[in-house]
Design an enzyme around this catalytic site. Structure first.
Site, PDB file in Angstrom:
ATOM      1  N   LYS A 170      -7.795  12.000   9.579  1.00 39.36           N
ATOM      2  CA  LYS A 170      -7.006  12.083   8.354  1.00 39.36           C
ATOM      3  C   LYS A 170      -6.539  13.523   8.188  1.00 39.36           C
ATOM      4  O   LYS A 170      -7.349  14.443   8.047  1.00 39.36           O
ATOM      5  CB  LYS A 170      -7.824  11.643   7.143  1.00 39.36           C
ATOM      6  CG  LYS A 170      -7.043  11.673   5.835  1.00 39.36           C
ATOM      7  CD  LYS A 170      -7.899  11.172   4.682  1.00 39.36           C
ATOM      8  CE  LYS A 170      -7.151  11.204   3.365  1.00 39.36           C
ATOM      9  NZ  LYS A 170      -7.988  10.712   2.244  1.00 39.36           N
ATOM     10  N   ARG A 195      -1.267  10.081  -4.919  1.00 32.07           N
ATOM     11  CA  ARG A 195      -2.072  10.777  -5.929  1.00 32.07           C
ATOM     12  C   ARG A 195      -1.576  10.455  -7.333  1.00 32.07           C
ATOM     13  O   ARG A 195      -2.363  10.379  -8.267  1.00 32.07           O
ATOM     14  CB  ARG A 195      -2.077  12.281  -5.634  1.00 32.07           C
ATOM     15  CG  ARG A 195      -2.898  12.596  -4.384  1.00 32.07           C
ATOM     16  CD  ARG A 195      -2.836  14.041  -3.947  1.00 32.07           C
ATOM     17  NE  ARG A 195      -3.587  14.214  -2.697  1.00 32.07           N
ATOM     18  CZ  ARG A 195      -3.423  15.222  -1.859  1.00 32.07           C
ATOM     19  NH1 ARG A 195      -2.520  16.175  -2.130  1.00 32.07           N
ATOM     20  NH2 ARG A 195      -4.138  15.310  -0.743  1.00 32.07           N
ATOM     21  N   LYS A 220      -6.966  20.282   0.068  1.00 31.03           N
ATOM     22  CA  LYS A 220      -8.042  19.576   0.782  1.00 31.03           C
ATOM     23  C   LYS A 220      -8.166  20.035   2.234  1.00 31.03           C
ATOM     24  O   LYS A 220      -8.710  19.323   3.073  1.00 31.03           O
ATOM     25  CB  LYS A 220      -7.797  18.065   0.702  1.00 31.03           C
ATOM     26  CG  LYS A 220      -7.742  17.547  -0.738  1.00 31.03           C
ATOM     27  CD  LYS A 220      -7.731  16.030  -0.810  1.00 31.03           C
ATOM     28  CE  LYS A 220      -7.768  15.558  -2.265  1.00 31.03           C
ATOM     29  NZ  LYS A 220      -7.923  14.093  -2.384  1.00 31.03           N
ATOM     30  N   LYS A 257      -4.201   8.808   9.804  1.00 29.89           N
ATOM     31  CA  LYS A 257      -3.477   8.899   8.541  1.00 29.89           C
ATOM     32  C   LYS A 257      -2.940  10.314   8.374  1.00 29.89           C
ATOM     33  O   LYS A 257      -3.718  11.266   8.528  1.00 29.89           O
ATOM     34  CB  LYS A 257      -4.416   8.551   7.382  1.00 29.89           C
ATOM     35  CG  LYS A 257      -3.756   8.604   6.012  1.00 29.89           C
ATOM     36  CD  LYS A 257      -4.763   8.292   4.902  1.00 29.89           C
ATOM     37  CE  LYS A 257      -4.078   8.383   3.531  1.00 29.89           C
ATOM     38  NZ  LYS A 257      -5.025   8.163   2.425  1.00 29.89           N
ATOM     39  N   SER A 273       1.997   6.738   1.310  1.00 27.98           N
ATOM     40  CA  SER A 273       2.917   6.646   0.182  1.00 27.98           C
ATOM     41  C   SER A 273       4.196   7.436   0.377  1.00 27.98           C
ATOM     42  O   SER A 273       5.285   6.979   0.003  1.00 27.98           O
ATOM     43  CB  SER A 273       2.208   7.114  -1.091  1.00 27.98           C
ATOM     44  OG  SER A 273       1.757   8.460  -0.948  1.00 27.98           O
ATOM     45  N   TYR A 316       2.390  -0.477   2.319  1.00 29.41           N
ATOM     46  CA  TYR A 316       2.828  -1.028   1.041  1.00 29.41           C
ATOM     47  C   TYR A 316       3.945  -2.047   1.235  1.00 29.41           C
ATOM     48  O   TYR A 316       4.270  -2.792   0.311  1.00 29.41           O
ATOM     49  CB  TYR A 316       3.281   0.105   0.119  1.00 29.41           C
ATOM     50  CG  TYR A 316       2.195   1.128  -0.099  1.00 29.41           C
ATOM     51  CD1 TYR A 316       1.152   0.876  -0.990  1.00 29.41           C
ATOM     52  CD2 TYR A 316       2.161   2.321   0.624  1.00 29.41           C
ATOM     53  CE1 TYR A 316       0.130   1.797  -1.168  1.00 29.41           C
ATOM     54  CE2 TYR A 316       1.150   3.244   0.457  1.00 29.41           C
ATOM     55  CZ  TYR A 316       0.137   2.975  -0.435  1.00 29.41           C
ATOM     56  OH  TYR A 316      -0.896   3.887  -0.605  1.00 29.41           O
TER      57      TYR A 316
END
Length: 332
Positions: free
Chosen positions: A202, A212, A225, A256, A282, A321
């Site tokens: 990731k 988010r 992060k 990811k 996303s 999605y």
């Protein structure tokens, strides 16, 4: 594999592209609805379907509407549904205790889906960011995201989800040692049947912004992060992380984001031969939707082309999605 090709005109490679029937006979990569995992967002309330502005066509749903969505997904032949909780800022805490509550919104959604569609595979998310006042995937102590204390919390979260009926645990936190700890705990507590689909590679990506927003973490996040998610420039490190997670007991691994990291997908599948997935995140989804809404691309064709790209890169399946829309097209 080295291709063997006669010289022209004996070899005319256009011959097998001449008609749809011929193209279908020689097609190398196939996509079907059961290759798709549909990420869905659950929130408190009843009868709620709340649009997410940065993700056109995606909604936050209350538990009852998540169960309806699962029925839809199952009828379309979609392989699994993945549950992500939306937690408003006022419900987040320093100790993240809601993360492993048996009655948190995610665990209630798991039980509702399994009650509505027992045969539907349910995947979960394991990370503290939906419950953390700091917006991070782990505990923050003096500005540092601490590893081992976070892993202890993630194990508690894993067991709560398994007890709620989850089929697939999805650790997305990127803490060291969490897969071994989760696998050992699942075995010890009688959940040996529960699979782990590890977010093994990731990356600390800029593609996560709309997500988010969807889970209510944008306003909570302090800093970034990068101390636990991967550097976007690294490929060899991804192989080390994937190998480690497989050795610790992951059943499947994930890369990811997806599209910018297809080289990692291909390398992982060729190197390890383990079930490999990608998350079309996303930002990838939002870019396709925005371009389609502006008339710059054919949205349906680009959607399907992007999903075929994941399969061609070696992925067994894709979290996307687009899952319901793509499944409808695939089903004709």
């Amino acid at each position: 594999m080295k291709p063997t090709v006669a010289s022209f005109p004996r070899a005319r490679l256009r011959r097998t592209r001449r008609t749809p029937a011929l193209r279908g006979l020689v097609r190398e990569t196939l996509l079907s609805p059961d290759d798709l995992i549909w990420p869905v967002f659950v929130r408190e309330g009843d009868g709620v379907e709340e649009p997410i502005p940065s993700m056109p066509g995606v909604m936050r749903r209350s538990v009852d509407r998540i169960a309806e969505a699962a029925r839809e997904a199952h009828a379309l032949g979609i392989g699994a549904i993945c549950i992500f909780p939306y937690t408003p800022l006022e419900a987040r805490t320093e100790d993240c205790a809601e993360a492993w509550s048996p009655d948190n919104i995610a665990n209630r959604a798991i039980r509702a889906v399994k009650a509505a569609v027992p045969d539907m595979a349910v995947m979960t998310d394991v990370a503290l960011d939906p419950y953390n006042i700091n917006g991070h995937d782990g505990f923050v102590v003096d500005g540092e995201i601490v590893n081992d204390r976070t892993v202890e919390a993630l194990v508690r979260m894993t067991l709560a989800q398994a007890e709620a009926g989850a089929d697939i645990i999805g650790p997305s936190d990127m803490m060291d040692g969490r897969i071994a700890a989760m696998r050992d705990a699942l075995e010890a507590k009688g959940h040996s049947h529960v699979s782990i689909l590890s977010y093994a590679a990731k990356f600390a990506s800029a593609y996560y912004g709309p997500f988010r927003d969807a889970v209510g973490a944008s306003g909570a996040l302090t800093g970034d992060k990068k101390t636990y998610q991967m550097d976007v420039a690294n490929s060899d490190e991804a192989m080390r992380l994937i190998e480690r997670d497989l050795m610790e007991g992951a059943d499947m691994v994930m890369v990811k984001p997806g599209t910018p990291y297809l080289d990692i997908c291909r390398r992982a599948r060729d190197t390890f031969g383990a079930p490999t997935f990608a998350y079309q995140v996303s930002g990838e989804y939002a870019m396709i939707q925005a371009a389609a809404q502006n008339g710059w691309i054919d949205g349906e064709k680009v959607m399907m082309e992007s999903l075929i790209g994941f399969k061609r890169a070696g992925c067994n399946g894709v979290l996307t999605y687009f899952a319901p829309e793509a499944a409808r097209l695939l089903n004709g």
